[in-house]
Design a protein around this motif. Structure first.
Motif, PDB file in Angstrom:
ATOM      1  N   GLU A  18      80.445  23.961  19.674  1.00 30.77           N
ATOM      2  CA  GLU A  18      79.730  23.702  20.927  1.00 30.77           C
ATOM      3  C   GLU A  18      80.054  22.316  21.478  1.00 30.77           C
ATOM      4  O   GLU A  18      80.083  21.338  20.743  1.00 30.77           O
ATOM      5  CB  GLU A  18      78.225  23.836  20.698  1.00 30.77           C
ATOM      6  CG  GLU A  18      77.444  23.833  21.975  1.00 30.77           C
ATOM      7  CD  GLU A  18      76.004  24.268  21.759  1.00 30.77           C
ATOM      8  OE1 GLU A  18      75.332  24.466  22.758  1.00 30.77           O
ATOM      9  OE2 GLU A  18      75.585  24.416  20.603  1.00 30.77           O
ATOM     10  N   GLN A  19      80.316  22.273  22.764  1.00 34.78           N
ATOM     11  CA  GLN A  19      80.600  21.068  23.542  1.00 34.78           C
ATOM     12  C   GLN A  19      81.888  20.354  23.136  1.00 34.78           C
ATOM     13  O   GLN A  19      82.072  19.180  23.456  1.00 34.78           O
ATOM     14  CB  GLN A  19      79.415  20.103  23.494  1.00 34.78           C
ATOM     15  CG  GLN A  19      78.171  20.684  24.102  1.00 34.78           C
ATOM     16  CD  GLN A  19      76.999  19.719  24.102  1.00 34.78           C
ATOM     17  OE1 GLN A  19      77.086  18.592  23.613  1.00 34.78           O
ATOM     18  NE2 GLN A  19      75.890  20.146  24.666  1.00 34.78           N
ATOM     19  N   SER A  48      79.362  27.546  19.548  1.00 40.40           N
ATOM     20  CA  SER A  48      78.751  27.745  20.857  1.00 40.40           C
ATOM     21  C   SER A  48      78.293  29.188  21.050  1.00 40.40           C
ATOM     22  O   SER A  48      78.958  30.122  20.598  1.00 40.40           O
ATOM     23  CB  SER A  48      79.760  27.386  21.946  1.00 40.40           C
ATOM     24  OG  SER A  48      79.273  27.734  23.209  1.00 40.40           O
TER      25      SER A  48
END
Length: 95
Positions: A39-40, A71
């Motif tokens: 994620e990110q 994610s």
């Protein structure tokens, strides 16, 4: 086309690969390639910008202890899902 990425984005020319992927493709992250689904991460963001469907093999996520870092924008699939993806795509590119 189905792109199967088994290599960490830190150990391949990820930018070159991204230039090949279109919004009509599917990307399956397996083995160390699952790192790109964190994620990110910049790698996930770049993959999402291609418009391709992004999948990650759940067994490889679990094997690397990344269950809480992947994610929700990617689809976790089983080995059966992996087989269905390969059946659905006539062309396949593996890295």
């Amino acid at each position: 086309m189905l792109y199967t990425i088994a290599t960490s984005p830190f150990h391949c020319d990820f930018s070159a690969l991204l230039r090949l992927i279109t919004n009509q493709d599917a990307v399956l992250l397996i083995q160390d390639g699952v790192i790109a689904a964190i994620e990110q991460s910049k790698y996930l963001n770049e993959l999402q910008n291609t418009g391709a469907q992004i999948y990650v093999l759940e067994a490889d996520v679990v094997a690397r202890g990344l269950q809480n870092k992947i994610s929700e924008a990617v689809s976790l699939i089983s080995y059966q899902g992996f087989v269905r993806l390969t059946e659905a795509h006539k062309q396949h590119f593996s890295l």
